[in-house]
Design a protein around this motif. Structure first.
Motif, PDB file in Angstrom:
ATOM      1  N   GLY A 185       0.810  -1.213   0.000  1.00  0.00           N
ATOM      2  CA  GLY A 185       0.000   0.000   0.000  1.00  0.00           C
ATOM      3  C   GLY A 185       0.839   1.257   0.000  1.00  0.00           C
ATOM      4  N   ALA A 186       1.882   1.293   0.823  1.00  0.00           N
ATOM      5  CA  ALA A 186       2.754   2.470   0.865  1.00  0.00           C
ATOM      6  C   ALA A 186       3.486   2.660  -0.452  1.00  0.00           C
ATOM      7  CB  ALA A 186       3.752   2.328   2.014  1.00  0.00           C
ATOM      8  N   TRP A 187       3.883   1.586  -1.061  1.00  0.00           N
ATOM      9  CA  TRP A 187       4.618   1.648  -2.335  1.00  0.00           C
ATOM     10  C   TRP A 187       3.732   2.152  -3.468  1.00  0.00           C
ATOM     11  CZ3 TRP A 187       5.997  -2.996  -5.880  1.00  0.00           C
ATOM     12  CH2 TRP A 187       6.917  -2.584  -6.853  1.00  0.00           C
ATOM     13  N   LEU A 188       2.483   1.659  -3.489  1.00  0.00           N
ATOM     14  CA  LEU A 188       1.599   1.985  -4.609  1.00  0.00           C
ATOM     15  C   LEU A 188       0.770   3.250  -4.387  1.00  0.00           C
ATOM     16  CD1 LEU A 188       0.284  -1.619  -5.386  1.00  0.00           C
ATOM     17  CD2 LEU A 188       2.024  -0.335  -6.666  1.00  0.00           C
ATOM     18  N   LEU A 189       0.306   3.471  -3.152  1.00  0.00           N
ATOM     19  CA  LEU A 189      -0.655   4.544  -2.896  1.00  0.00           C
ATOM     20  C   LEU A 189      -0.182   5.560  -1.863  1.00  0.00           C
ATOM     21  CD1 LEU A 189      -3.905   2.361  -2.787  1.00  0.00           C
ATOM     22  CD2 LEU A 189      -3.077   3.750  -4.696  1.00  0.00           C
ATOM     23  N   GLY A 190       1.029   5.410  -1.338  1.00  0.00           N
ATOM     24  CA  GLY A 190       1.518   6.362  -0.351  1.00  0.00           C
ATOM     25  C   GLY A 190       0.884   6.162   1.018  1.00  0.00           C
TER      26      GLY A 190
END
Length: 505
Positions: A172-177
């Motif tokens: 999630g952090a990688w794709l959507l911050g």
């Protein structure tokens, strides 16, 4: 003496089950904070930390003390009969109303953010609302399960949630911050939240009389105490840091809290087992046994927490950058301060548990009100002048005050006392541990410093424990009866020899 040992052993067994149940969760939570820090930097990880605080605060506001009332009362109602089911059904009806109202308020605020700012910030608030729902139902469901002594079941759901959390926070952090990272936390609480359906018998009708006045009063007092704890004493530093500084400073402070939270959460997670066990001791009306159990639990817990707290503070200059990255160097002084005092926050759970088990929840509320008011005053005075370190010093002062107030309250109203001499000797041993670890940190840099400092601190602490005679043979017997059977066969002789070395006859 045998009865007292059995009582303490049973108390520790229940506590260790809760501790084992949350180990994966604690590791997953810490790993998730590291992932957020590494992928999003101080500012992005600050947004995630702020969202978590908002969601947990909203859940505390919405639950109205009902989970605490269920934790304390479902176990004692007619065994496997229907009385506890009626209580759960009645509490759930009130819970659903308040949760719906708070959830609607969060969604309305997200709509305002969408109109005034942009889609990204609005989406973060929508996901924060989902986290609120997931966490709120998780807490309600967990209270019922623990009240009915279903610790094995909660262990499985906690482990599953922790296992799911790490990859989802990373993806999630990688794709959507920041928004994607928060989604990982939403999933973390779903396994236990979804089990709520199995605790609710829909054929049972709610009854207003099921929630007795004493239950409502206890829940209301604990609710107000929890509101002060979460809104003021837990993470209110975020509000002051964001107001006077920036979201980056929130990220710095969250990194320090991530390390201290590992220690603090261990005690917070075993507190339900403490409450249940202390309640049973109250029911037996054996004051001598209750006081002995209280003093022994404090001694044993201090033996574990103090060296981690003091030793961890000593190695913080190399530990924090190694874990979170060099971008978090400004957080080192504040993080060391937080870790040096976190043992007091963890130890406060013990007098808190015994006061709560006695039914004197109003006393807990008084302590929380005093601590909460002073916390706001200290943050107002220190954060504008000292920034991160001011926030850390304010927390250190308040956790010290809270432990003193809770210990005095337990002595005054429950007639149990803190083993001051034993605690002072344990602090001395922990200081020696920190000094030995500090030599390693200041002699080397980076990972080599940590690899050198930790064994040095452990050896110094073990020697100090032996020569100060902090463990007695009765402690060894209780610990081996409690955990000896759960250890792998090859490690049991080693554990027995180690404890025998630490507790010379």
């Amino acid at each position: 003496m045998n009865g007292m040992s059995t009582s303490v052993s049973n108390l520790l067994k229940s506590s260790l089950i809760s501790l084992a149940a949350t180990l994966i969760s604690l590791v997953a939570g810490f790993a998730s904070s590291v992932i957020a820090a590494r992928l999003l930097g101080p500012a992005g990880s600050g947004e995630v930390a702020y969202a978590l605080w908002i969601a947990t605060s909203a859940a505390a506001l919405a639950d109205m003390g009902l989970p605490q009332a269920l934790l304390r009362n479902t176990g004692g109602l007619s065994g496997d009969g229907e009385a506890w089911k009626i209580l759960v059904r009645t509490a759930l009806r009130s819970f659903m109303i308040s949760v719906s109202m708070v959830g609607a308020a969060i969604l309305a605020f997200a709509a305002i953010i969408y109109i005034q700012r942009d889609t990204r910030h609005a989406l973060l608030w929508i996901v924060t609302g989902l986290l609120f729902l997931s966490y709120a139902f998780h807490v309600f469901s967990m209270a019922i399960a623990r009240g009915r002594n279903r610790f094995g079941q909660t262990a499985r759901t906690t482990a599953l949630g922790g296992i799911l959390q790490i990859p989802l926070v990373f993806a999630g952090a990688w794709l959507l911050g920041p928004t994607g990272a928060v989604i990982g936390y939403v999933v973390r609480y779903l396994p236990q939240a979804l089990l709520l359906r199995s605790y609710v018998d829909r054929d049972i009708k709610p009854s207003h009389e099921a929630l007795q006045p004493e239950m409502r009063r206890y829940g209301r007092h604990i609710w107000l105490s929890d509101l002060i704890e979460i809104l003021v004493l837990s993470r209110i530093e975020f509000l002051f840091l964001g107001l006077f500084l920036s979201s980056t400073s929130v990220g710095y402070f969250a990194a320090g809290l991530g390390l201290t939270g590992l220690i603090e959460q261990v005690m917070l997670q075993i507190s339900p087992a403490l409450i249940v066990s202390f309640t049973e001791a109250h029911a037996r009306n054996d004051q001598r046994m209750l006081n002995a159990a209280y003093r022994r639990v404090i001694r044993i817990v201090a033996l574990v927490m103090l060296p981690i707290s003091f030793g961890g503070a000593a190695i913080m200059p190399d530990l924090l950058p190694l874990i979170f990255g060099d971008a978090f160097d400004p957080a080192i002084p504040a993080s060391a301060t937080l870790l040096a005092f976190v043992w007091l926050a963890g130890m406060s759970v013990i007098p808190w548990g015994i006061i709560g088990a006695s039914g004197r929840s109003v006393l807990l509320l008084r302590v929380q009100i005093i601590s909460g008011m002073l916390m706001i005053l200290l943050l107002t005075a220190l954060v504008p002048r000292m920034g991160l370190q001011g926030a850390a010093l304010a927390r250190a002062a308040i956790v010290t005050l809270t432990f003193v107030l809770l210990s005095w309250t337990a002595w005054r109203y429950v007639q149990v006392s803190v083993p001051v001499a034993a605690l002072a000797k344990t602090m001395l041993a922990a200081i020696l541990c920190a000094v030995a670890a500090g030599v390693g940190v200041y002699s080397f840099d980076g990972a080599i410093a940590i690899v050198t400092a930790v064994p040095a601190g452990v050896m110094a602490y073990m020697l100090a424990v032996r020569f100060l005679r902090l463990i007695d043979p009765e402690d060894v017997k209780i610990l081996m009866d409690t955990v000896g059977g759960k250890l792998p066969g090859a490690s049991r002789p080693f554990a027995s020899k180690l404890l025998t070395f630490l507790a010379p006859g």
